[in-house]
Design an enzyme around this catalytic site. Structure first.
Site, PDB file in Angstrom:
ATOM      1  N   PRO A   2     -23.827 -25.169  14.171  1.00 37.29           N
ATOM      2  CA  PRO A   2     -24.431 -23.998  14.811  1.00 37.29           C
ATOM      3  C   PRO A   2     -25.064 -23.040  13.790  1.00 37.29           C
ATOM      4  CG  PRO A   2     -22.028 -23.892  14.915  1.00 37.29           C
ATOM      5  CD  PRO A   2     -22.377 -25.215  14.330  1.00 37.29           C
ATOM      6  N   GLU A   3     -26.266 -22.612  14.088  1.00 37.03           N
ATOM      7  CA  GLU A   3     -26.925 -21.612  13.249  1.00 37.03           C
ATOM      8  C   GLU A   3     -26.848 -20.253  13.957  1.00 37.03           C
ATOM      9  OE1 GLU A   3     -30.394 -22.315  11.085  1.00 37.03           O
ATOM     10  OE2 GLU A   3     -30.072 -24.451  10.819  1.00 37.03           O
ATOM     11  N   HIS A 100      -8.657 -31.609  20.635  1.00 37.79           N
ATOM     12  CA  HIS A 100      -8.904 -30.691  19.527  1.00 37.79           C
ATOM     13  C   HIS A 100      -8.962 -29.229  19.974  1.00 37.79           C
ATOM     14  CE1 HIS A 100      -9.512 -34.184  17.018  1.00 37.79           C
ATOM     15  NE2 HIS A 100     -10.349 -34.656  17.911  1.00 37.79           N
ATOM     16  N   ARG A 119     -13.661 -31.389  13.648  1.00 39.17           N
ATOM     17  CA  ARG A 119     -13.717 -31.560  12.188  1.00 39.17           C
ATOM     18  C   ARG A 119     -12.963 -30.467  11.434  1.00 39.17           C
ATOM     19  NH1 ARG A 119     -19.725 -33.044  10.514  1.00 39.17           N
ATOM     20  NH2 ARG A 119     -18.673 -33.465   8.543  1.00 39.17           N
ATOM     21  N   ARG A 162     -37.593 -14.689  -9.287  1.00 30.26           N
ATOM     22  CA  ARG A 162     -36.757 -15.848  -8.950  1.00 30.26           C
ATOM     23  C   ARG A 162     -37.496 -17.170  -9.142  1.00 30.26           C
ATOM     24  NH1 ARG A 162     -31.688 -15.199  -6.343  1.00 30.26           N
ATOM     25  NH2 ARG A 162     -31.488 -12.966  -6.082  1.00 30.26           N
TER      26      ARG A 162
END
Ligand SMILES: [Zn+2]
Length: 283
Positions: A2-3, A100, A119, A162
């Site tokens: 998920p973002e 789970h 996981r 950078r």
């Protein structure tokens, strides 16, 4: 994985079931996820009213009436499901416990919120609300991409000097919090900036132009997530995973969608992760 838009969608989906509601009981079915749960977590959650459900980067923060804040991170595979029938808003029945289901919140309004994570890269922690921002996972984060502190002046400053590719710079959580691989690819494509270009070598004007593009890409995805919530009654009660079409992400070998381009979308690996881009449009 998920973002930010997915996490924001989970937060919005949980809010009506949790905000202003007392946690009657919490079942904590194992001692840890990625890290051990805090001491006596179930006990510390029991009887607490969730005053506010907010988001910082990819973390969901539940401020509790007793002065502590519960931090929830979905990790790679964490899923949250709302079941029960609080105020007739949700029609899902309490499902049989699944393998789970590590943490279950039983809310006083009848909602049952389940955190499932095969996981176990997810995390939960409790800390005083007053010092929540200093939590080790939060204190390292840069500004929110949708907040006021993330603006053109800030990003131009952050990129100055950078030598890392702009793709890596935007994934650096210290520069901007919560941006992940998918939405960085999409934003760079839309801004026509090559993901390989060194952050410090992009003109100030083009760096500044990335800011509104990043906001738009995220806002559109959050909007798509919102649409998925409106279909919630028909869904299985699971929050935050929704269909969303991407312009470059996952489109290797397919034609670029920019009018008059037609070049093939390429995939390269940068810092161990796939980057999708159009070498013709993005310079
Ligand atoms: Zn193109």
């Amino acid at each position: 994985m998920p973002e930010l838009p997915e996490v924001e969608t989970v937060r919005r989906g949980l809010a009506p079931a949790m905000e202003g509601v007392v946690i009657e009981r919490a079942d904590v079915n194992r001692p840890d996820l990625r890290w051990p749960f805090p001491e006596r977590m179930a006990e510390r959650l029991t009887g607490q009213r969730v005053e506010r459900l907010r988001r910082r980067s990819k973390y969901i923060l539940a401020d509790l009436s007793g002065g502590e804040t519960l931090l929830i991170h979905l990790g790679m595979s964490g899923r949250m499901t709302v079941s029960g029938d609080p105020l007739g808003q949700f029609v899902h029945h309490h499902p049989m416990p699944q393998k789970h289901d590590h943490v279950v919140f039983h809310m006083a309004n009848g909602a049952c919120i389940t955190f499932n994570d095969p996981r176990r890269f997810g995390a939960m922690d409790l800390m005083p609300t007053a010092t929540a921002e200093q939590h080790k996972l939060l204190t390292v984060l840069g500004p929110e991409p949708l907040g006021n502190d993330f603006n053109e002046t800030y990003l131009i400053d952050a990129f100055r000097g950078r030598a890392t590719p702009v793709k890596a710079a935007l994934l650096d959580q210290r520069i901007v919090a919560g941006l992940g691989n998918i939405y960085v690819c999409e934003a760079l494509y839309r801004a026509r900036v090559s993901p390989r270009r060194k952050a410090g070598q992009i003109s100030a004007g083009r760096v500044g132009a990335l800011v509104p593009v990043i906001r738009t890409v995220l806002a559109e995805a959050i909007e798509a997530g919102g649409s998925s919530l409106r279909d919630f009654r028909q869904a299985d009660g699971e929050l935050g995973y929704f269909q969303h079409s991407f312009d470059v992400y996952g489109r290797e070998g397919q034609p670029c969608r920019t009018e008059g381009c037609g070049a093939e979308i390429r995939r390269i690996t940068q810092s161990g992760r796939s980057t999708f881009y159009c070498a013709q449009c993005q310079r």
